[in-house]
Motif scaffolding. Structure first.
Motif, PDB file in Angstrom:
ATOM      1  N   VAL A 238       0.847  -1.190   0.000  1.00 44.83           N
ATOM      2  CA  VAL A 238       0.000   0.000   0.000  1.00 44.83           C
ATOM      3  C   VAL A 238       0.888   1.248   0.000  1.00 44.83           C
ATOM      4  N   ASP A 239       0.546   2.213  -0.831  1.00 44.62           N
ATOM      5  CA  ASP A 239       1.272   3.486  -0.830  1.00 44.62           C
ATOM      6  C   ASP A 239       0.812   4.315   0.369  1.00 44.62           C
ATOM      7  N   VAL A 240       1.757   4.612   1.254  1.00 41.53           N
ATOM      8  CA  VAL A 240       1.449   5.404   2.437  1.00 41.53           C
ATOM      9  C   VAL A 240       1.974   6.818   2.243  1.00 41.53           C
ATOM     10  N   ASN A 241       1.075   7.778   2.340  1.00 41.13           N
ATOM     11  CA  ASN A 241       1.448   9.186   2.189  1.00 41.13           C
ATOM     12  C   ASN A 241       2.260   9.633   3.408  1.00 41.13           C
ATOM     13  N   ASN A 242       3.365  10.305   3.175  1.00 45.01           N
ATOM     14  CA  ASN A 242       4.227  10.761   4.267  1.00 45.01           C
ATOM     15  C   ASN A 242       3.524  11.703   5.228  1.00 45.01           C
ATOM     16  N   SER A 243       2.426  12.280   4.778  1.00 41.18           N
ATOM     17  CA  SER A 243       1.687  13.219   5.633  1.00 41.18           C
ATOM     18  C   SER A 243       0.716  12.510   6.578  1.00 41.18           C
ATOM     19  N   GLU A 244       0.570  11.180   6.424  1.00 40.30           N
ATOM     20  CA  GLU A 244      -0.344  10.455   7.304  1.00 40.30           C
ATOM     21  C   GLU A 244       0.124  10.525   8.751  1.00 40.30           C
ATOM     22  N   ASP A 245      -0.839  10.677   9.636  1.00 38.45           N
ATOM     23  CA  ASP A 245      -0.557  10.762  11.071  1.00 38.45           C
ATOM     24  C   ASP A 245       0.092   9.475  11.558  1.00 38.45           C
ATOM     25  N   SER A 246       1.147   9.580  12.379  1.00 32.97           N
ATOM     26  CA  SER A 246       1.822   8.415  12.947  1.00 32.97           C
ATOM     27  C   SER A 246       2.023   8.629  14.439  1.00 32.97           C
ATOM     28  N   ASN A 247       1.527   7.654  15.228  1.00 33.18           N
ATOM     29  CA  ASN A 247       1.627   7.761  16.681  1.00 33.18           C
ATOM     30  C   ASN A 247       2.132   6.441  17.262  1.00 33.18           C
ATOM     31  N   TYR A 248       3.035   6.542  18.216  1.00 28.35           N
ATOM     32  CA  TYR A 248       3.561   5.340  18.884  1.00 28.35           C
ATOM     33  C   TYR A 248       3.032   5.304  20.315  1.00 28.35           C
ATOM     34  N   TYR A 249       2.410   4.165  20.673  1.00 27.29           N
ATOM     35  CA  TYR A 249       1.822   4.020  22.000  1.00 27.29           C
ATOM     36  C   TYR A 249       2.492   2.881  22.767  1.00 27.29           C
ATOM     37  N   THR A 250       2.505   3.025  24.097  1.00 24.17           N
ATOM     38  CA  THR A 250       3.007   1.957  24.964  1.00 24.17           C
ATOM     39  C   THR A 250       1.818   1.292  25.659  1.00 24.17           C
ATOM     40  N   PHE A 251       2.094   0.278  26.484  1.00 25.19           N
ATOM     41  CA  PHE A 251       1.013  -0.392  27.202  1.00 25.19           C
ATOM     42  C   PHE A 251       0.261   0.628  28.063  1.00 25.19           C
ATOM     43  N   MET A 252      -1.041   0.478  28.097  1.00 28.94           N
ATOM     44  CA  MET A 252      -1.888   1.440  28.812  1.00 28.94           C
ATOM     45  C   MET A 252      -1.634   1.429  30.316  1.00 28.94           C
ATOM     46  N   ASN A 253      -1.731   2.614  30.925  1.00 26.13           N
ATOM     47  CA  ASN A 253      -1.664   2.695  32.379  1.00 26.13           C
ATOM     48  C   ASN A 253      -3.072   2.506  32.963  1.00 26.13           C
ATOM     49  N   LYS A 254      -3.171   2.499  34.273  1.00 28.79           N
ATOM     50  CA  LYS A 254      -4.450   2.210  34.930  1.00 28.79           C
ATOM     51  C   LYS A 254      -5.535   3.224  34.570  1.00 28.79           C
ATOM     52  N   ASN A 255      -5.151   4.470  34.500  1.00 32.93           N
ATOM     53  CA  ASN A 255      -6.144   5.512  34.176  1.00 32.93           C
ATOM     54  C   ASN A 255      -6.677   5.357  32.755  1.00 32.93           C
ATOM     55  N   GLU A 256      -5.771   5.031  31.822  1.00 36.07           N
ATOM     56  CA  GLU A 256      -6.189   4.831  30.430  1.00 36.07           C
ATOM     57  C   GLU A 256      -7.094   3.611  30.314  1.00 36.07           C
ATOM     58  N   ILE A 257      -6.753   2.544  31.035  1.00 36.30           N
ATOM     59  CA  ILE A 257      -7.567   1.325  30.991  1.00 36.30           C
ATOM     60  C   ILE A 257      -8.975   1.604  31.531  1.00 36.30           C
ATOM     61  N   ALA A 258      -9.039   2.331  32.631  1.00 35.54           N
ATOM     62  CA  ALA A 258     -10.353   2.677  33.201  1.00 35.54           C
ATOM     63  C   ALA A 258     -11.169   3.500  32.211  1.00 35.54           C
ATOM     64  N   ALA A 259     -10.520   4.461  31.553  1.00 34.59           N
ATOM     65  CA  ALA A 259     -11.221   5.347  30.614  1.00 34.59           C
ATOM     66  C   ALA A 259     -11.694   4.595  29.379  1.00 34.59           C
ATOM     67  N   VAL A 260     -10.854   3.716  28.843  1.00 36.49           N
ATOM     68  CA  VAL A 260     -11.208   3.061  27.584  1.00 36.49           C
ATOM     69  C   VAL A 260     -12.340   2.063  27.770  1.00 36.49           C
ATOM     70  N   PHE A 261     -12.379   1.366  28.904  1.00 39.74           N
ATOM     71  CA  PHE A 261     -13.448   0.380  29.076  1.00 39.74           C
ATOM     72  C   PHE A 261     -14.792   1.043  29.396  1.00 39.74           C
ATOM     73  N   LYS A 262     -14.763   2.220  29.967  1.00 37.15           N
ATOM     74  CA  LYS A 262     -16.009   2.972  30.108  1.00 37.15           C
ATOM     75  C   LYS A 262     -16.543   3.404  28.750  1.00 37.15           C
ATOM     76  N   LYS A 263     -15.605   3.596  27.833  1.00 37.07           N
ATOM     77  CA  LYS A 263     -15.962   3.997  26.474  1.00 37.07           C
ATOM     78  C   LYS A 263     -16.430   2.798  25.638  1.00 37.07           C
ATOM     79  N   ILE A 264     -15.931   1.623  25.956  1.00 32.53           N
ATOM     80  CA  ILE A 264     -16.186   0.424  25.136  1.00 32.53           C
ATOM     81  C   ILE A 264     -17.493  -0.271  25.487  1.00 32.53           C
ATOM     82  N   PHE A 265     -17.723  -0.494  26.785  1.00 34.21           N
ATOM     83  CA  PHE A 265     -18.818  -1.374  27.203  1.00 34.21           C
ATOM     84  C   PHE A 265     -20.005  -0.599  27.778  1.00 34.21           C
ATOM     85  N   CYS A 266     -21.191  -1.157  27.543  1.00 32.41           N
ATOM     86  CA  CYS A 266     -22.405  -0.649  28.172  1.00 32.41           C
ATOM     87  C   CYS A 266     -23.264  -1.855  28.549  1.00 32.41           C
ATOM     88  N   ASN A 267     -24.189  -1.644  29.461  1.00 34.03           N
ATOM     89  CA  ASN A 267     -25.089  -2.738  29.885  1.00 34.03           C
ATOM     90  C   ASN A 267     -26.159  -3.012  28.830  1.00 34.03           C
TER      91      ASN A 267
END
Length: 267
Positions: A238-267
């Motif tokens: 695939v041709d990737v444009n050099n202007s495409e956004d690139s972000n490097y992430y590490t393993f999530m911390n506790k606060n990020e994990i709490a935030a993402v699962f509130k965003k993911i799941f609902c009853n």
């Protein structure tokens, strides 16, 4: 992709890939199974139970069945795919298995075996950083749970949701830079919440384990199935444009994990 071989590691990702190949009738695929004492069936059974302990436990939880069905529908996988991928005997259907007594994907024994084969293309099911393999005159592929180069690094499927409100997946060829090899195919799924009954009764560690038992492998298997069905050319990038956004992430911390699962799941 008829000449794609699988370097199999006993984990949910490896089990998902095995089930995908099996479902498509690709039982001639060469499976390179590596672990200490890989030649001992008793040890392989032990490793299966150990490395898949949590998904095997979650499968027994009746409250998770509707969530599993929803995940399968979301990723266009057949009903009961997630349950069936944890059938220990799936691997026995394959006709070409090589057992390699190696503790790591960077083990000398594994490198020596792969270098000795006439095979060229290998899909890796482990997330361990690859080193010596990349010095061989072979091609190694990985399915990353993020839309490259937008989401690189660890916990890609969760960072995709937390930071970009989407789920992405990419098949790419490994090189010596993390998640920066040539891209074969990539895909974005518009994120929506998953329903989980009694969501508040699961702690964050349990939710994390549920995610990587079912959702993360399903995401990868969905792209693998699509690529196999479309017979994607592993030589075409695939041709990737050099202007495409690139972000490097590490393993999530506790606060990020709490935030993402509130965003993911609902009853």
């Amino acid at each position: 992709m008829d000449n794609l071989n699988l370097i199999f590691y006993e984990n949910p990702i490896g089990r998902g890939y095995i089930n995908t190949f099996l479902e498509l009738g690709r039982t001639n695929t060469k499976i390179i199974y590596y672990s200490p004492f890989s030649f001992l069936k008793k040890y392989r059974k032990y490793l299966f139970k150990k490395n898949n302990f949590f998904p095997l436990l979650f499968i027994k939880d009746k409250k998770l069945r509707s969530l599993m069905n929803e995940i399968e529908t979301f990723f266009s996988l057949r009903k009961n795919f997630l349950n069936d991928m944890y059938n220990y005997n799936n691997i026995d259907h394959f006709k070409n298995i090589k057992w390699v007594n190696a503790r790591s994907i960077n083990s000398e024994k594994l490198l020596k075996y792969i270098n000795s084969t006439d095979d060229t293309n290998f899909l890796i099911s482990h997330q361990e950083l690859v080193k010596g393999l990349l010095d061989l005159k072979k091609k190694f592929f990985h399915i990353h749970p993020g839309y490259l180069p937008k989401v690189r690094g660890a916990d890609g499927s969760l960072h995709s949701i937390l930071n970009h409100d989407e789920l992405g997946c990419t098949l790419f060829q490994l090189d010596k830079k993390i998640d920066k090899g040539p891209i074969i195919r990539r895909k974005i799924f518009e994120f929506k919440k998953f329903k989980l009954s009694n969501f508040e009764n699961y702690n964050e560690q349990e939710l994390y384990r549920i995610w990587f038992s079912f959702v993360d492998p399903a995401l990868r298997c969905s792209l693998l199935k699509e690529c196999l069905n479309l017979k994607i050319n592993l030589e075409k990038f695939v041709d990737v444009n050099n202007s495409e956004d690139s972000n490097y992430y590490t393993f999530m911390n506790k606060n990020e994990i709490a935030a993402v699962f509130k965003k993911i799941f609902c009853n």
